[in-house]
Scaffold this motif. Sequence first.
Motif, PDB file in Angstrom:
ATOM      1  N   UNK A 108       0.811  -1.213   0.000  1.00  0.00           N
ATOM      2  CA  UNK A 108       0.000   0.000   0.000  1.00  0.00           C
ATOM      3  C   UNK A 108       0.842   1.259   0.000  1.00  0.00           C
ATOM      4  N   UNK A 109       1.963   1.229   0.710  1.00  0.00           N
ATOM      5  CA  UNK A 109       2.851   2.397   0.736  1.00  0.00           C
ATOM      6  C   UNK A 109       3.461   2.643  -0.646  1.00  0.00           C
ATOM      7  N   UNK A 110       3.746   1.589  -1.386  1.00  0.00           N
ATOM      8  CA  UNK A 110       4.281   1.771  -2.736  1.00  0.00           C
ATOM      9  C   UNK A 110       3.248   2.438  -3.641  1.00  0.00           C
ATOM     10  N   UNK A 111       1.991   2.020  -3.500  1.00  0.00           N
ATOM     11  CA  UNK A 111       0.919   2.652  -4.283  1.00  0.00           C
ATOM     12  C   UNK A 111       0.795   4.121  -3.909  1.00  0.00           C
ATOM     13  N   UNK A 112       0.810   4.405  -2.606  1.00  0.00           N
ATOM     14  CA  UNK A 112       0.688   5.790  -2.128  1.00  0.00           C
ATOM     15  C   UNK A 112       1.847   6.656  -2.604  1.00  0.00           C
ATOM     16  N   UNK A 113       3.019   6.026  -2.803  1.00  0.00           N
ATOM     17  CA  UNK A 113       4.194   6.779  -3.269  1.00  0.00           C
ATOM     18  C   UNK A 113       4.137   7.071  -4.763  1.00  0.00           C
ATOM     19  N   UNK A 114       3.120   6.550  -5.453  1.00  0.00           N
ATOM     20  CA  UNK A 114       2.952   6.868  -6.867  1.00  0.00           C
ATOM     21  C   UNK A 114       3.423   5.807  -7.829  1.00  0.00           C
ATOM     22  N   UNK A 115       3.846   4.647  -7.313  1.00  0.00           N
ATOM     23  CA  UNK A 115       4.287   3.575  -8.203  1.00  0.00           C
ATOM     24  C   UNK A 115       3.106   2.785  -8.749  1.00  0.00           C
ATOM     25  N   UNK A 116       3.285   2.291  -9.956  1.00  0.00           N
ATOM     26  CA  UNK A 116       2.343   1.322 -10.493  1.00  0.00           C
ATOM     27  C   UNK A 116       2.711  -0.029  -9.880  1.00  0.00           C
ATOM     28  N   UNK A 117       1.783  -0.644  -9.174  1.00  0.00           N
ATOM     29  CA  UNK A 117       2.071  -1.858  -8.410  1.00  0.00           C
ATOM     30  C   UNK A 117       1.153  -2.985  -8.853  1.00  0.00           C
ATOM     31  N   UNK A 118       1.771  -4.105  -9.167  1.00  0.00           N
ATOM     32  CA  UNK A 118       1.053  -5.325  -9.532  1.00  0.00           C
ATOM     33  C   UNK A 118       1.190  -6.299  -8.368  1.00  0.00           C
ATOM     34  N   UNK A 119       0.094  -6.923  -7.933  1.00  0.00           N
ATOM     35  CA  UNK A 119       0.116  -7.723  -6.710  1.00  0.00           C
ATOM     36  C   UNK A 119      -0.440  -9.127  -6.932  1.00  0.00           C
ATOM     37  N   UNK A 120       0.000 -10.041  -6.045  1.00  0.00           N
ATOM     38  CA  UNK A 120      -0.566 -11.386  -6.031  1.00  0.00           C
ATOM     39  C   UNK A 120      -0.551 -11.933  -4.616  1.00  0.00           C
ATOM     40  N   UNK A 121      -1.620 -12.632  -4.283  1.00  0.00           N
ATOM     41  CA  UNK A 121      -1.700 -13.371  -3.026  1.00  0.00           C
ATOM     42  C   UNK A 121      -2.688 -14.508  -3.236  1.00  0.00           C
TER      43      UNK A 121
END
Length: 297
Positions: free
Chosen positions: A20-33
């Motif tokens: 979530x912090x990476x998203x808030x920092x403005x990065x495009x983030x791809x996730x998996x769980x």
Amino acid sequence: MAAQVLGFVGLGRMGGPMSGRLVEAGYEVCVFDANGAALEAAVGQGARAASSPSDLASRADIVFVSLPTPDIVRAVVLGEGGIASGSRARIVVDLSTSGPRTAKLLAEGLAKSGKIGVDAPVSGGIAGARNGTLAVMVSCPRETYETLEPILKIFGRLFYTGEKPGLAQTAKLANNLLAAAALVVSSEAVVMGVKAGIDPKVLIDILNASTGRNSATQDKFPRAILTRTFDFGFATGLSYKDVRLCIDEAEAMGVPMVAGAIVRQMLAVTNAKFGPDSDFTSIAKVVEEWAGVEIRG
């Protein structure tokens, strides 16, 4: 918006806030769980979902991993459909506590597919993950560290340990052994004081103003033991796993860990009695039961 696409595998109690912090920092983030609810929550924060670790590593330039055990880390990174088989990612950062031998195995396995393995375990708990105040221990080639530095700073304070795979993992295991040891010995000392008739809050205040102060007396006792909530936020099973890893690694190096073995045994008892999902501050309850008293603030 940053140019790199970041991937994040493992959206649990630590990975969720960190991604979530990476998203808030403005990065495009791809996730998996593997947990659909965790994946949905991350997507709700602005991340994009991948269908597998391999799919994620085919869509991201740098992949972060935050998973509970070394076996799971190895399977997700090097196993069938794992990150190593992804076509795009060139750097894979293990934020888990998986041990130096696993770090070496990952570095060697990832190198076969042209990727760089980085071990970067973190310490500071859920609050640290949420607030960006973690201690982040890093070992990897210096050039790779310089690439990662601005991203890792989003998680907290960085400590570069060197280029050899596993150095950061060794530092993390040393930290977690000491954290557990402080909790074990502090529990014994406070239970003794309570049985003698000292108010536990007064005793904790004395210890914290004296040379006996430590991370358990300063933080864990006031927050989770004196209050009887036993909810500090670190599972007994994970602490037991970390201390076992530490002892195993030390023995492999020829380093005796006599006191460490006792800490491991106390965690084994706590794990058996209260279960792996209990909070590791439950160690205090084991000592209480043996002594026939309760610590109440």
